[in-house]
Design a protein around this motif. Structure first.
Motif, mmCIF file in Angstrom:
data_model
loop_
_atom_site.group_PDB
_atom_site.id
_atom_site.type_symbol
_atom_site.label_atom_id
_atom_site.label_comp_id
_atom_site.label_asym_id
_atom_site.label_seq_id
_atom_site.Cartn_x
_atom_site.Cartn_y
_atom_site.Cartn_z
ATOM 1 N N PHE A 73 34.892 27.840 39.863
ATOM 2 C CA PHE A 73 35.692 27.754 41.086
ATOM 3 C C PHE A 73 37.156 27.465 40.744
ATOM 4 C CE2 PHE A 73 37.379 25.029 44.533
ATOM 5 C CZ PHE A 73 37.310 25.926 45.575
ATOM 6 N N ILE A 74 37.374 26.554 39.815
ATOM 7 C CA ILE A 74 38.736 26.201 39.414
ATOM 8 C C ILE A 74 39.415 27.391 38.744
ATOM 9 C CG2 ILE A 74 40.121 24.674 37.964
ATOM 10 C CD1 ILE A 74 37.825 22.606 38.218
ATOM 11 N N ILE A 75 38.691 28.067 37.864
ATOM 12 C CA ILE A 75 39.264 29.216 37.166
ATOM 13 C C ILE A 75 39.654 30.315 38.148
ATOM 14 C CG2 ILE A 75 38.714 31.116 35.599
ATOM 15 C CD1 ILE A 75 37.072 29.142 33.965
ATOM 16 N N MET A 76 38.755 30.646 39.066
ATOM 17 C CA MET A 76 39.048 31.723 40.007
ATOM 18 C C MET A 76 40.156 31.345 40.986
ATOM 19 S SD MET A 76 37.549 34.320 39.068
ATOM 20 C CE MET A 76 38.091 35.321 40.434
ATOM 21 N N ARG A 77 40.183 30.099 41.429
ATOM 22 C CA ARG A 77 41.265 29.677 42.322
ATOM 23 C C ARG A 77 42.612 29.803 41.619
ATOM 24 N NH1 ARG A 77 40.822 23.908 43.060
ATOM 25 N NH2 ARG A 77 42.132 23.896 41.245
ATOM 26 N N ASN A 78 42.676 29.351 40.367
ATOM 27 C CA ASN A 78 43.925 29.438 39.617
ATOM 28 C C ASN A 78 44.299 30.887 39.295
ATOM 29 O OD1 ASN A 78 44.095 26.680 39.703
ATOM 30 N ND2 ASN A 78 43.348 26.373 37.621
ATOM 31 N N ALA A 79 43.298 31.723 39.007
ATOM 32 C CA ALA A 79 43.574 33.123 38.670
ATOM 33 C C ALA A 79 44.105 33.889 39.883
ATOM 34 C CB ALA A 79 42.316 33.787 38.136
ATOM 35 N N ILE A 80 43.494 33.694 41.025
ATOM 36 C CA ILE A 80 43.951 34.382 42.232
ATOM 37 C C ILE A 80 45.332 33.883 42.637
ATOM 38 C CG2 ILE A 80 43.493 34.674 44.705
ATOM 39 C CD1 ILE A 80 40.492 34.705 43.938
ATOM 40 N N ARG A 81 45.530 32.594 42.525
ATOM 41 C CA ARG A 81 46.855 32.023 42.831
ATOM 42 C C ARG A 81 47.918 32.543 41.869
ATOM 43 N NH1 ARG A 81 49.865 27.310 41.692
ATOM 44 N NH2 ARG A 81 50.931 26.529 43.548
ATOM 45 N N GLY A 82 47.566 32.636 40.587
ATOM 46 C CA GLY A 82 48.504 33.165 39.601
ATOM 47 C C GLY A 82 48.839 34.621 39.833
ATOM 48 N N ARG A 83 47.871 35.396 40.290
ATOM 49 C CA ARG A 83 48.111 36.817 40.580
ATOM 50 C C ARG A 83 49.014 36.978 41.803
ATOM 51 N NH1 ARG A 83 48.842 41.831 39.032
ATOM 52 N NH2 ARG A 83 47.986 43.353 40.466
ATOM 53 N N ARG A 84 48.766 36.179 42.832
ATOM 54 C CA ARG A 84 49.560 36.292 44.064
ATOM 55 C C ARG A 84 50.964 35.733 43.918
ATOM 56 N NH1 ARG A 84 45.702 34.095 48.798
ATOM 57 N NH2 ARG A 84 44.147 35.747 48.742
ATOM 58 N N ILE A 85 51.058 34.514 43.430
ATOM 59 C CA ILE A 85 52.339 33.808 43.424
ATOM 60 C C ILE A 85 53.181 34.134 42.197
ATOM 61 C CG2 ILE A 85 53.407 31.520 43.391
ATOM 62 C CD1 ILE A 85 50.995 30.553 45.049
ATOM 63 N N GLU A 86 52.547 34.067 41.009
ATOM 64 C CA GLU A 86 53.306 34.248 39.773
ATOM 65 C C GLU A 86 53.336 35.690 39.285
ATOM 66 O OE1 GLU A 86 51.687 31.519 36.947
ATOM 67 O OE2 GLU A 86 51.836 29.829 38.324
ATOM 68 N N GLN A 87 52.679 36.605 40.020
ATOM 69 C CA GLN A 87 52.643 38.024 39.663
ATOM 70 C C GLN A 87 52.121 38.263 38.245
ATOM 71 O OE1 GLN A 87 53.222 40.286 42.023
ATOM 72 N NE2 GLN A 87 53.640 38.608 43.420
ATOM 73 N N ARG A 88 51.076 37.533 37.863
ATOM 74 C CA ARG A 88 50.463 37.747 36.557
ATOM 75 C C ARG A 88 49.791 39.120 36.538
ATOM 76 N NH1 ARG A 88 47.740 31.860 35.552
ATOM 77 N NH2 ARG A 88 49.686 30.760 35.218
ATOM 78 N N PRO A 89 49.652 39.711 35.338
ATOM 79 C CA PRO A 89 49.068 41.058 35.261
ATOM 80 C C PRO A 89 47.600 41.081 35.685
ATOM 81 C CG PRO A 89 49.597 40.207 33.070
ATOM 82 C CD PRO A 89 50.102 39.209 34.058
ATOM 83 N N LEU A 90 47.116 42.275 36.040
ATOM 84 C CA LEU A 90 45.749 42.447 36.503
ATOM 85 C C LEU A 90 44.742 42.090 35.414
ATOM 86 C CD1 LEU A 90 43.987 43.346 38.865
ATOM 87 C CD2 LEU A 90 44.098 45.669 37.942
ATOM 88 N N GLY A 91 45.093 42.328 34.163
ATOM 89 C CA GLY A 91 44.211 41.975 33.049
ATOM 90 C C GLY A 91 43.899 40.490 33.004
ATOM 91 N N TRP A 92 44.870 39.684 33.407
ATOM 92 C CA TRP A 92 44.673 38.232 33.465
ATOM 93 C C TRP A 92 43.585 37.883 34.474
ATOM 94 C CZ3 TRP A 92 46.870 34.267 30.756
ATOM 95 C CH2 TRP A 92 46.692 32.984 31.265
ATOM 96 N N LEU A 93 43.609 38.532 35.612
ATOM 97 C CA LEU A 93 42.604 38.305 36.653
ATOM 98 C C LEU A 93 41.228 38.787 36.204
ATOM 99 C CD1 LEU A 93 42.098 37.317 39.555
ATOM 100 C CD2 LEU A 93 42.595 39.635 40.315
ATOM 101 N N VAL A 94 41.188 39.927 35.529
ATOM 102 C CA VAL A 94 39.913 40.459 35.038
ATOM 103 C C VAL A 94 39.316 39.534 33.979
ATOM 104 C CG1 VAL A 94 38.854 42.375 33.777
ATOM 105 C CG2 VAL A 94 40.474 42.845 35.599
ATOM 106 N N ALA A 95 40.135 39.059 33.059
ATOM 107 C CA ALA A 95 39.652 38.147 32.025
ATOM 108 C C ALA A 95 39.169 36.831 32.637
ATOM 109 C CB ALA A 95 40.756 37.883 30.997
ATOM 110 N N SER A 96 39.905 36.322 33.590
ATOM 111 C CA SER A 96 39.501 35.084 34.262
ATOM 112 C C SER A 96 38.195 35.270 35.025
ATOM 113 C CB SER A 96 40.587 34.611 35.218
ATOM 114 O OG SER A 96 41.768 34.330 34.528
ATOM 115 N N SER A 97 38.050 36.422 35.660
ATOM 116 C CA SER A 97 36.818 36.714 36.392
ATOM 117 C C SER A 97 35.627 36.816 35.456
ATOM 118 C CB SER A 97 36.955 38.017 37.170
ATOM 119 O OG SER A 97 37.993 37.933 38.094
ATOM 120 N N THR A 98 35.827 37.395 34.288
ATOM 121 C CA THR A 98 34.748 37.505 33.309
ATOM 122 C C THR A 98 34.325 36.133 32.805
ATOM 123 O OG1 THR A 98 35.600 39.660 32.642
ATOM 124 C CG2 THR A 98 34.080 38.571 31.132
ATOM 125 N N ILE A 99 35.290 35.300 32.486
ATOM 126 C CA ILE A 99 34.980 33.946 32.019
ATOM 127 C C ILE A 99 34.266 33.156 33.110
ATOM 128 C CG2 ILE A 99 35.991 31.745 31.312
ATOM 129 C CD1 ILE A 99 38.223 33.439 29.956
#
Length: 105
Positions: A58-84
């Motif tokens: 839950f913590i990983i996904m919350r931070n990953a989605i927040r990082g994608r929306r706010i900090e404009q992190r790349p899509l690969g970051w979200l995919v890697a976080s989702s896998t973990i």
């Protein structure tokens, strides 16, 4: 095929437990759960460690989605976080379902 369905079910169960633990912590304390282990006393340290173990996806996904929306992190970051988070959810789902079966049987 049945093993894949079982793995998907256990992964979903693990993520649900993770969300319940994270949301309950936020309801009680008023602040979101994060990866921080308290070392004030050994009881607080043990409790925060157990909370992080079960609420990790839950913590990983919350931070990953927040990082994608706010900090404009790349899509690969979200995919890697989702896998973990998915693999972690599978492991915690196995633990929770096994504990439930032990208690019920």
């Amino acid at each position: 095929m049945s093993e894949l369905a079982l793995a998907a079910y256990l992964g979903c169960a693990g993520f649900v437990i993770s969300g319940i633990v994270g949301s309950f912590y936020q309801l009680v304390t008023g602040e979101p759960l994060r990866f921080a282990i308290s070392v004030e006393t050994w009881i607080k340290g043990l409790l925060s460690c157990v909370l992080c173990v079960f609420a990790g996806p839950f913590i990983i996904m919350r931070n990953a989605i927040r990082g994608r929306r706010i900090e404009q992190r790349p899509l690969g970051w979200l995919v890697a976080s989702s896998t973990i988070a998915g693999m972690w959810s599978l492991c915690s789902g196995i633990m929770v379902v096994h504990a439930a079966l032990v208690v019920l049987i």
